[in-house]
Design a protein around this motif. Structure first.
Motif, mmCIF file in Angstrom:
data_model
loop_
_atom_site.group_PDB
_atom_site.id
_atom_site.type_symbol
_atom_site.label_atom_id
_atom_site.label_comp_id
_atom_site.label_asym_id
_atom_site.label_seq_id
_atom_site.Cartn_x
_atom_site.Cartn_y
_atom_site.Cartn_z
ATOM 1 N N CYS A 57 0.828 -1.207 0.000
ATOM 2 C CA CYS A 57 0.000 0.000 0.000
ATOM 3 C C CYS A 57 0.862 1.257 0.000
ATOM 4 N N VAL A 58 1.820 1.312 0.909
ATOM 5 C CA VAL A 58 2.670 2.493 1.009
ATOM 6 C C VAL A 58 3.489 2.685 -0.261
ATOM 7 N N ASN A 59 4.083 1.607 -0.767
ATOM 8 C CA ASN A 59 4.894 1.713 -1.976
ATOM 9 C C ASN A 59 4.058 2.048 -3.205
ATOM 10 N N SER A 60 2.755 1.758 -3.154
ATOM 11 C CA SER A 60 1.836 2.126 -4.235
ATOM 12 C C SER A 60 1.222 3.503 -4.017
ATOM 13 N N ASP A 61 1.656 4.196 -2.963
ATOM 14 C CA ASP A 61 1.166 5.530 -2.609
ATOM 15 C C ASP A 61 -0.302 5.521 -2.225
ATOM 16 N N ILE A 62 -0.740 4.430 -1.589
ATOM 17 C CA ILE A 62 -2.068 4.368 -0.989
ATOM 18 C C ILE A 62 -1.875 4.471 0.513
ATOM 19 N N ARG A 63 -2.272 5.585 1.076
ATOM 20 C CA ARG A 63 -1.963 5.871 2.470
ATOM 21 C C ARG A 63 -3.217 6.115 3.307
ATOM 22 N N ARG A 64 -4.336 5.637 2.823
ATOM 23 C CA ARG A 64 -5.570 5.602 3.627
ATOM 24 C C ARG A 64 -5.969 4.128 3.723
ATOM 25 N N ILE A 65 -5.810 3.563 4.902
ATOM 26 C CA ILE A 65 -5.896 2.113 5.062
ATOM 27 C C ILE A 65 -6.735 1.780 6.289
ATOM 28 N N CYS A 66 -7.693 0.888 6.113
ATOM 29 C CA CYS A 66 -8.443 0.316 7.237
ATOM 30 C C CYS A 66 -8.073 -1.157 7.368
ATOM 31 N N VAL A 67 -7.756 -1.583 8.573
ATOM 32 C CA VAL A 67 -7.448 -2.985 8.843
ATOM 33 C C VAL A 67 -8.585 -3.554 9.689
ATOM 34 N N LEU A 68 -9.319 -4.523 9.136
ATOM 35 C CA LEU A 68 -10.440 -5.132 9.841
ATOM 36 C C LEU A 68 -9.941 -6.351 10.612
ATOM 37 N N THR A 69 -10.111 -6.328 11.930
ATOM 38 C CA THR A 69 -9.627 -7.411 12.775
ATOM 39 C C THR A 69 -10.806 -8.151 13.398
ATOM 40 N N GLN A 70 -10.529 -9.352 13.916
ATOM 41 C CA GLN A 70 -11.571 -10.112 14.593
ATOM 42 C C GLN A 70 -10.944 -11.073 15.599
ATOM 43 N N TYR A 71 -10.515 -12.262 15.178
ATOM 44 C CA TYR A 71 -10.061 -13.287 16.100
ATOM 45 C C TYR A 71 -8.640 -13.028 16.603
ATOM 46 N N LYS A 72 -8.423 -13.215 17.902
ATOM 47 C CA LYS A 72 -7.086 -13.181 18.513
ATOM 48 C C LYS A 72 -6.275 -12.000 17.986
ATOM 49 N N SER A 73 -6.845 -10.818 18.122
ATOM 50 C CA SER A 73 -6.328 -9.660 17.389
ATOM 51 C C SER A 73 -5.349 -8.791 18.174
ATOM 52 N N HIS A 74 -5.168 -9.032 19.471
ATOM 53 C CA HIS A 74 -4.381 -8.086 20.254
ATOM 54 C C HIS A 74 -2.944 -7.984 19.754
ATOM 55 N N SER A 75 -2.313 -9.112 19.455
ATOM 56 C CA SER A 75 -0.942 -9.083 18.952
ATOM 57 C C SER A 75 -0.842 -8.260 17.672
ATOM 58 N N LEU A 76 -1.822 -8.440 16.775
ATOM 59 C CA LEU A 76 -1.839 -7.681 15.529
ATOM 60 C C LEU A 76 -2.041 -6.201 15.797
ATOM 61 N N ILE A 77 -3.003 -5.873 16.643
ATOM 62 C CA ILE A 77 -3.275 -4.464 16.951
ATOM 63 C C ILE A 77 -2.043 -3.811 17.580
ATOM 64 N N GLN A 78 -1.380 -4.525 18.470
ATOM 65 C CA GLN A 78 -0.177 -3.990 19.102
ATOM 66 C C GLN A 78 0.909 -3.729 18.065
ATOM 67 N N HIS A 79 1.087 -4.665 17.137
ATOM 68 C CA HIS A 79 2.084 -4.486 16.083
ATOM 69 C C HIS A 79 1.752 -3.279 15.209
ATOM 70 N N LEU A 80 0.498 -3.133 14.830
ATOM 71 C CA LEU A 80 0.104 -1.996 13.995
ATOM 72 C C LEU A 80 0.280 -0.681 14.737
ATOM 73 N N SER A 81 -0.047 -0.668 16.013
ATOM 74 C CA SER A 81 0.070 0.560 16.804
ATOM 75 C C SER A 81 1.526 0.974 16.970
ATOM 76 N N GLN A 82 2.409 0.000 17.100
ATOM 77 C CA GLN A 82 3.820 0.306 17.314
ATOM 78 C C GLN A 82 4.557 0.604 16.018
ATOM 79 N N GLY A 83 4.230 -0.158 14.959
ATOM 80 C CA GLY A 83 5.038 -0.079 13.752
ATOM 81 C C GLY A 83 4.430 0.677 12.598
ATOM 82 N N TRP A 84 3.138 0.980 12.654
ATOM 83 C CA TRP A 84 2.478 1.610 11.521
ATOM 84 C C TRP A 84 1.733 2.874 11.947
ATOM 85 N N ASN A 85 2.409 3.660 12.804
ATOM 86 C CA ASN A 85 1.809 4.884 13.338
ATOM 87 C C ASN A 85 2.501 6.133 12.820
#
Length: 426
Positions: A57-85
């Motif tokens: 997405c970033v390399n394609s210059d798409i910088r408006r992104i929604c990530v839909l989460t559901q199962y066992k998502s805390h690890s993913l949310i933590q990674h996104l919050s730390q690395g994609w902010n």
């Protein structure tokens, strides 16, 4: 990409919202998804699987992104919050993490991929995109989404599906399509028992990559219609695409190509233990099919600040070959072959590792011999362990994949099991 002229598709990408579907259970990955969702599983020494889609997405210059989460998502949310902010909110850039809301009357989880987008439709429309790019968060590949957007607009299609050539046997796990001379889809079957081959190529089929481009108006119309269909499973592949074909809507097929070095059509669904293991092992071959070192198409991620890897007491008594070693690792007088050590892995004296994936924070005791083994994060392998060399003995204690890969996590080693928030690789 570096050296390419400015592309008119930037006008399209700036009007596009990317939706990454990252809520799947990932049950076929077994122990690796006991405490995390599939897109959060570590991959390639320092990344998470979802980092490839986000980087595209970033390399394609798409910088408006929604990530839909559901199962066992805390690890993913933590990674996104730390690395994609690091996005610039003042310029309208964001990664919006959207957990399953259960706002519908029946309080249900997402029933299918189309339902996931439908349940968040109010959020999607609040960003007023002209185009919506729907992506899976659990595949490994490099792709310029801008080229797909441009082809979608030029074709005048109602929506566009990215497709790739796959072996006929593998095609049973994908949506398989036939196209006409204009590149429009004329036939589509979701996970067929007998996939139709590409004309002139009897051993290959054209498979959907689960990547779609819609205009916002068309997507809105189709999601509302599908939501009201009691006979629908509310899935893009099973319902939205067949309905559109039955009503003679124009669906265009975009032929995928890798924008960087490596195989032109490299794309991996790492949905099983063996597929995951093989995709990691491909990275350390002489000619890796995907170039994770290409600075013109960087793969971005989050990783803690770590010291360099250290090899202690090696001299002539240890051998390292075709091996990837990440930051924070310490290897003491041991032999490593065809292995990947993720961050903060400790290998004590006189170990022999061959074909080992050691995820973050593992420690391998002195004198251990491991072959064709995946160690989930924080595994503590006791000194003198022999794993992967006697399948009959290992089968009594550990999980072994169909391809003969031994998979261990903390529970199978008798350690304190469970999710560890804040721990790398969780």
């Amino acid at each position: 990409m570096q050296g390419k002229p400015a592309r008119f598709v930037s006008r399209l990408t700036s009007n596009t919202l990317a939706i990454i579907l990252a809520g799947g259970r990932g049950s076929r990955l077994g122990l690796l998804t006991d405490w995390r969702t599939k897109p959060a599983v570590p991959f390639g020494g320092k990344f998470r699987i979802i980092d490839f889609t986000l980087s595209n997405c970033v390399n394609s210059d798409i910088r408006r992104i929604c990530v839909l989460t559901q199962y066992k998502s805390h690890s993913l949310i933590q990674h996104l919050s730390q690395g994609w902010n690091h996005f610039n909110a003042e310029h309208g850039e964001f990664v919006d993490i959207v957990p399953a809301q259960q706002w519908m009357d029946d309080d249900s989880w997402y029933q299918g991929t189309a339902d996931a987008v439908h349940q968040t439709l109010d959020i999607v429309e609040s960003y007023a995109p002209k185009f919506v790019l729907i992506l899976a968060g659990d595949h490994v590949y490099n792709m310029d989404y801008g080229e797909m957007l441009a082809e979608h607009v030029e074709s005048g299609a109602d929506f566009t599906i990215a497709c790739n050539m796959v072996d006929l046997e593998a095609a049973k796990g994908f949506g398989v399509m036939q196209v006409d001379d204009n590149g429009d889809i004329i036939d589509f079957e979701e996970k067929p028992e007998n996939p139709k081959p590409v004309p002139g190529k009897p051993d290959q089929a054209l498979a959907s990559m689960g990547i779609y481009v819609f205009s916002m108006d068309y997507l809105h119309e189709q999601l509302l219609r599908d939501a009201g269909d009691e006979n629908s499973s509310h899935d893009f592949g099973k319902d939205i695409i067949p309905y559109a074909l039955s009503r003679k809507h124009q669906i265009h097929a975009h032929r995928f190509s890798n924008p960087t070095g490596g195989q032109a059509n490299y794309w991996r669904d790492v949905g099983t233990i063996d597929a995951y293991y093989d995709a990691n092992m491909e990275l350390i071959t002489a000619k890796a099919p995907i170039d994770i070192y290409d600075t013109s198409w960087p793969i971005m991620t989050y990783q803690p600040q770590l010291p360099p890897a250290e090899f202690v007491g090696c001299g002539h008594r240890c051998h390292v070959e075709n091996t990837m070693v990440s930051g924070g690792c310490v290897i003491r007088r041991s032999n490593l072959a065809e292995s990947i050590l993720y961050s903060n892995v400790k290998v004590h004296e006189d170990c022999d590792l061959e074909g080992v994936l050691a995820l973050p924070g593992c420690e391998i005791g002195a004198g251990s011999k491991l072959k064709n083994v995946i160690l989930d994060n924080q595994c503590q392998v006791p000194p003198g362990s022999i794993i992967g060399l006697n399948m009959e003995a290992d089968r009594e204690k550990y999980h072994i994949s169909e391809g003969g890969v031994v998979v261990l996590n903390r529970k199978s080693l008798g350690q304190n099991a469970g999710y560890q928030p804040g721990v790398a690789g969780s």
